[in-house]
Design a protein around this motif. Structure first.
Motif, PDB file in Angstrom:
ATOM      1  N   CYS A  23      71.738 -29.825 -25.552  1.00  0.00           N
ATOM      2  CA  CYS A  23      73.066 -29.581 -26.304  1.00  0.00           C
ATOM      3  C   CYS A  23      74.604 -30.537 -26.941  1.00  0.00           C
ATOM      4  CB  CYS A  23      74.227 -28.294 -25.380  1.00  0.00           C
ATOM      5  SG  CYS A  23      73.135 -26.947 -24.602  1.00  0.00           S
ATOM      6  N   ALA A 161      68.934 -23.263 -35.847  1.00  0.00           N
ATOM      7  CA  ALA A 161      70.319 -23.927 -35.091  1.00  0.00           C
ATOM      8  C   ALA A 161      70.639 -25.101 -36.960  1.00  0.00           C
ATOM      9  CB  ALA A 161      69.594 -25.701 -34.728  1.00  0.00           C
ATOM     10  N   ALA A 177      75.626 -23.263 -32.278  1.00  0.00           N
ATOM     11  CA  ALA A 177      74.016 -23.636 -32.985  1.00  0.00           C
ATOM     12  C   ALA A 177      73.581 -24.679 -32.183  1.00  0.00           C
ATOM     13  CB  ALA A 177      74.038 -24.499 -34.123  1.00  0.00           C
ATOM     14  N   SER A 178      74.445 -25.286 -31.207  1.00  0.00           N
ATOM     15  CA  SER A 178      73.950 -26.340 -30.349  1.00  0.00           C
ATOM     16  C   SER A 178      73.485 -25.976 -29.376  1.00  0.00           C
ATOM     17  CB  SER A 178      75.373 -27.352 -29.884  1.00  0.00           C
ATOM     18  OG  SER A 178      75.944 -26.389 -29.138  1.00  0.00           O
ATOM     19  N   MET A 181      69.264 -25.187 -30.702  1.00  0.00           N
ATOM     20  CA  MET A 181      68.971 -26.198 -30.369  1.00  0.00           C
ATOM     21  C   MET A 181      68.725 -27.038 -29.152  1.00  0.00           C
ATOM     22  SD  MET A 181      68.088 -29.012 -31.813  1.00  0.00           S
ATOM     23  CE  MET A 181      68.325 -28.875 -33.724  1.00  0.00           C
TER      24      MET A 181
END
Length: 289
Positions: A23, A161, A177-178, A181
Motif C-alpha cells: 500500500c 487502481a 487506489a493504493s 493496488m
C-alpha cells in the motif's frame, strides 16, 4: 517426496506488514501518477518514473517480507542474488510501461486496459521470477489454473487502481487506489502461493546462494530508503496532497480580472468611447462660435 510447506511461520505478522508495504509503494506511485497528469508536459516523465520506481519497490519489498514467513520442512531455503534483484528490475520496468501509457494517454479506454494489463503482468512476473530465485533441496510445482487466476487478479486490480489514480479528484482517491493496488499485489501473491507444491529430493545436495537473513538487510534498507525519499518528495510538494493543477486561478491573483472580458463587452466599451468623443465635440462647438 512431497514437502510440507508453511507460508505463515510468523502468523499474520508477515501478511499484514507485506500488505502495508504494498500500500505504501502504491500510494506513493499512484500519487506521482496523478501528479504527472497535472503538471507541465516537460515534468511529466520525471513524476511517472518516480511513481514506477515507488510501485516496483513496494511490490518487491512486499513479496520478500511475505516470503520471510515461508518455510519448507526439512529444506533450508537460500536465494540467488542475481535472479532476486532481477525481479526488482522487471517489476519497475513493466510497471513503468503501464504507468507511462496511462500517464500520457489517459486512464480511459484502450490506454487504461493496456496499462493495467501490463502493470498486472509486471506484478505477476516479479512474483514468479522471485520464486525462481529460491534455492533448496527440491523443486517447485505449480497448478496451472491457480497460476492463471493469480495473474488475472493482478491485472484486474492493477487496472482498477490506475483508473482511480487517473480520476485526479484529490487525496482520498489516491488512498483508495493504493489500497486496491496493495490488494492486487498481496492477493496475487497468496493466490500464487496456493498454486505451489514442493517436491523434495531424496538425496542431500548442497544449495548455493544467500540465506534469507543475508538478504533481509539490503531488501529492507535499499527499497525502504527509496520509498522514504519518494515520500519526502511527495509530502513536500505543495500541490501533491490536494491534487490540484499547477496553476493558480485568476480570481486569486491581485490585479488580474477574475474572468476575461467577453467579446460583446469589448464592443460596448468601444461604443461608449465613441459617444464620449461625440459628446465632447458637441460641447465644444458653441465656444468655437
Amino acid at each position: 517426496m512431497q514437502g510440507t510447506v508453511d507460508g505463515f511461520s510468523y502468523g499474520l505478522v508477515t501478511p499484514v506488514v507485506a500488505y502495508l508495504m504494498a500500500c505504501l509503494g502504491g500510494a506513493l506511485g499512484l500519487r506521482c501518477t496523478t501528479r504527472a497528469m497535472l503538471v507541465a508536459y516537460s515534468w511529466r516523465p520525471g513524476w511517472l518514473a518516480l511513481g514506477s520506481a515507488a510501485i516496483g519497490s513496494g511490490i518487491w519489498t512486499m513479496h520478500f517480507i511475505a516470503m520471510i514467513g515461508f518455510t519448507v520442512e526439512g529444506a533450508p531455503i537460500h536465494y540467488d542474488k542475481p535472479t532476486t534483484y532481477a525481479s526488482l528490475g522487471v517489476a519497475i520496468l513493466m510497471v513503468g510501461v503501464g504507468i507511462f501509457i496511462v500517464g500520457y494517454k489517459g486512464a480511459t479506454g484502450t490506454a487504461l486496459f493496456t496499462g493495467g494489463t501490463i502493470t498486472g503482468l509486471g506484478i505477476a512476473s516479479m512474483h514468479y521470477l522471485g520464486m525462481a530465485g529460491m534455492r533448496f533441496n527440491g523443486d517447485f510445482e505449480y497448478n496451472t489454473f491457480t497460476v492463471g487466476a493469480s495473474v488475472v487478479i493482478a491485472m484486474v486490480a492493477a487496472t482498477a487502481a490506475l483508473w482511480a489514480a487517473g480520476q485526479v479528484r484529490g487525496f482520498l482517491w489516491s488512498v483508495g487506489a493504493s489500497l486496491v493496488m496493495g490488494l492486487a499485489v498481496t492477493g496475487m501473491h497468496y493466490t500464487g502461493m496456493t498454486a505451489l507444491s514442493v517436491h523434495l529430493h531424496t538425496t542431500e545436495t548442497p544449495t548455493a546462494g544467500d540465506s534469507p537473513a543475508a538478504l533481509l538487510a539490503p531488501m529492507l534498507i535499499g527499497p525502504l530508503a527509496f520509498l522514504c525519499l519518494a515520500g519526502v518528495v511527495v509530502m513536500f510538494d505543495p500541490l501533491m496532497v490536494m491534487g490540484k493543477p499547477d496553476w493558480t486561478p485568476a480570481e486569486h491573483k491581485p490585479g488580474v480580472p477574475a474572468h476575461p472580458p467577453a467579446p460583446h463587452s469589448s464592443r460596448r466599451s468601444q461604443l461608449r468611447s465613441r459617444r464620449r468623443v461625440a459628446h465632447r465635440e458637441s460641447s465644444r462647438a458653441p465656444q468655437n462660435r
